[in-house]
Every structure is written in C-alpha cells, then in structure tokens.
Design an enzyme around this catalytic site. Sequence first.
Site, short mmCIF file in Angstrom:
data_model
loop_
_atom_site.label_atom_id
_atom_site.label_comp_id
_atom_site.label_asym_id
_atom_site.label_seq_id
_atom_site.Cartn_x
_atom_site.Cartn_y
_atom_site.Cartn_z
N LEU A 126 0.84 -1.20 0.00
CA LEU A 126 0.00 0.00 0.00
C LEU A 126 0.87 1.25 0.00
O LEU A 126 0.88 2.03 -0.95
CB LEU A 126 -0.92 -0.01 1.23
CG LEU A 126 -1.64 1.30 1.55
CD1 LEU A 126 -2.64 1.65 0.46
CD2 LEU A 126 -2.32 1.22 2.92
N ASP A 127 1.59 1.44 1.08
CA ASP A 127 2.48 2.59 1.26
C ASP A 127 3.73 2.09 1.98
O ASP A 127 3.74 2.04 3.21
CB ASP A 127 1.77 3.66 2.08
CG ASP A 127 2.67 4.86 2.41
OD1 ASP A 127 3.75 4.98 1.84
OD2 ASP A 127 2.26 5.66 3.29
N PRO A 128 4.70 1.61 1.21
CA PRO A 128 4.91 1.84 -0.23
C PRO A 128 4.23 0.79 -1.10
O PRO A 128 4.11 -0.36 -0.72
CB PRO A 128 6.43 1.73 -0.36
CG PRO A 128 6.80 0.70 0.69
CD PRO A 128 5.88 0.95 1.84
#
Length: 449
Positions: A126-128
């Site tokens: 997701l993030d990253p």
Amino acid sequence: MPKILLLGSGFVAGPCAEYLARNPSNTLTVACRTSASASAFCSSIPRATPLVLDVAAADTTELEAAVAAHDLVISLVPYIYHATVIQAAIKGKTHVVTTSYISPAIQALDTAARDAGIVVLNEAGLDPGIDHLYAVKIIDEVHAKGGKVKEFHLSCGAFPAPECASTNPLQYKFSWSPRGVLLAHLNSSSFLSSGSVVEIAGADLMARAQPTTISGFPHALEMFPNRDSVPFREFYRIPEAHTVVRGTLRYAGFPAFMAALIKLGWLATDVKDWLVDGLTWAEATQRACGASGSDESALVARIVQLCTFPSTAEEERILAAMRWVGLFSSEKLVVSRGTLLDTLCARLEALMQYQPGERDLILMEQKYGVEWADGKQETIVATLEEYGTPGGTSAMARTVGVPCGIACQLVLDGVFSTPGIHAPYTKEYCDPIRELLDGEGLLLVERVL
C-alpha cells in the site's frame, strides 16, 4: 506448477495468498514459527501446505533449503529479516517479493541478485506500493502534456472507521504489526519544503504532527512526515518540484499521546535489567520516567514536568488515556523481550483489537501542484478511501495483500523479468500492477481542483 513460499501469516498475508490461489497452477507453502499458525492459515487456502520455519534463527540452513525449493518467496516477515531472505534466494536462485522499502542492506545485494538472475521486487504493498502506481501515472501524464509538478504531497493512514474509533480514547486499533506501528512513530524523517530540506529527529516526530484534511472526509486528522521523502523527487523524476512530502495520517490527538509516551521512555527498545515480572505498571512508569514515586500524584507531576501541553484540557485528555492504558495502575505487568516498547506493545495489542462487527479504514490522498506551459496552475488530487469488511477482510490486509499477490503473479508470468533489486518507480512496473489492481476495485479517484 509454480511453487511459492510465503513467509509469515500475519495481518496482511491472507488476501495475498487468496489472490495467488485463484491461479490453479500455483502451489503455496506457508511458513510460520508454529505449526498451529501455519496449519490454521492453510486450512482456507487451496493447494497450500504448512511449514514450520523460524526466519530469525541464527542457523539459516532450513531457510535456505526452503527458499531453494520454490520458484518465488514472499517475505511478509519483519523488514529486518528481508536481507537474510534475499541472501537465501540468491543462493537458491529464487525470485523475491516484499512489501517493504528498499533498505541499504537490500540495495547492497543488487549485484548478487543480478548475477543470480533473480527478480527482487520490493515496495509492492500500500504505502509503499499503491502510492507509487498513481504517482508515476499522474506525473508522467502531466509531463506528457508539457506541465511541471512543482509540489507533491502524499498522506496515508490506517485506523478504525469513524464509528469504531470512539471505543477507546486513543482512537486507534491495530490492523497490522503492533510493534511496527509503534516503531513508525520513532522514525527520523526529512522532506523538501519550498526548496529546502527539513530534517526531524525521531524523538521529535510526534510533536511535529500538523492538522490536515482529506477531501470528503469530515473527521479531524493529523499528519506527520514519513521517513525520508527527499529521494522521491528523483525516484518520481520531478526535478522541478520544490516541495515533496510523504506523510502518515492519524486521528487528531493520537500523535500528542505518542509524543508523551516517548518523553516518558515507554517506547525505548533497549533491554532494561530492572524490567522484570512482578513490577506494577506504576512502578515501571516511575523507573522509565524518573518520577519521585510510583503513586499517581508523583507520576503526574513528573509527566507534567517532562511534557508540554497546549492546554489544561489536552493535559487531562492525555492523562486519562494513560490511566486507560494502565500506566498508573498497581496491576502486575508481564515483561516482553525485556524492553519497555515490547511490554507496552503487548498491553496495547490486547486493549486495542478490532471487535466483532467493527471495520478498519485506509485513507490515502496525493496532491500535485501543477504548473502548465501557459502559466496556469492547478491542483490534481487522487484519493483512496477503503473500508474493511466487518468479520471479513480488513482494508489494511486488502490494500497491502492484493497488490503483493498481483506483483508475485507478474513475476511468475515473466512480465517482470529483469534481474536485480527493484521497486515500482517506472511505467514498466506500475502500469501492469495498476491495471490489475483497478480490476480489483482498488483505485484512486482523480480530480482537478
């Protein structure tokens, strides 16, 4: 039949395994430290076999044998073990996918990975992960039209859905590794602001949280910088940008509570000889912060001395949260790993679980300050608002696990075939993942302000 080794069966592993199981050619081995965890995970996944394996073991013989017996290994264990897994993969000539940032230890293995002919794809979550997919797309589109991206802002957070947040005073519950959550509040950070690099020490990070808003989301939020944003001007190929900030979102008030815990020493990661079973939580708080006594009045006096509160109401709010956690209580604590952080982590994990019928929320928003060739300025906004399913898959698991599963399948299919250490910073990687992710309903909604 492609043979896949999944290391870890934690919060986000399920959707990854389920995605890969859709392909009837894939077989999966799920490795955990305990047989019970591995077997329970495999019970709902077709063509999945449990394996007992400790990635943290000093002797890597079993890890190397397991990795070598598979075509691809997915490392969903804590990031500190990724380099060890990749070293085993280099020996076994096995491809690797992780959802973590490329650390210096991982980057140092690039030449060896290329020589071994293996793809090591990182930052596929997701993030990253999802953040890169849209950043590369939108920035490339702006450049293709002759525009310049002068500012890039990213905010992303995982927390309870608003209707579930009020059940505890911290307005937070764990949808991924509790230890990872706590440690994330101690990361030093840097970002680019109006052409200047701003650096923040980890101990000061929570105190630098700022109020922010997400378009269409009515609840009060705060954002604090996430790690080192500066290299992303190069990674995203926006040399014209004077501001590049990547941040983490929390409900308003949570960073101030974490800042107080840091001041008190409760997030210390070193082993304390005095931290032993049988101490009360109040006694541990006294030792951690240097209070004159373990009674609540002495503890509060020391907390007020150490922490700066903007108002009496904020002071009372944070003290009430500490009481709720039990930091002033006479209850005996159970020590975990000999550290204050891990002992507190176990406590919070028990207190801050999602209850039946509750759901989590992922918010991500990217803002691009664009200057067009004719001098016109616009702000492009791309937003993801994803809710978990009560009693089913969490939003965190879905937004991390599904992109990871997609990336794994693309490696197995040979779409990603260039050996070495990689992250999805180019169209070569971003477009194929994003197109499949859009088909799963995980997409950022874009608009121009």
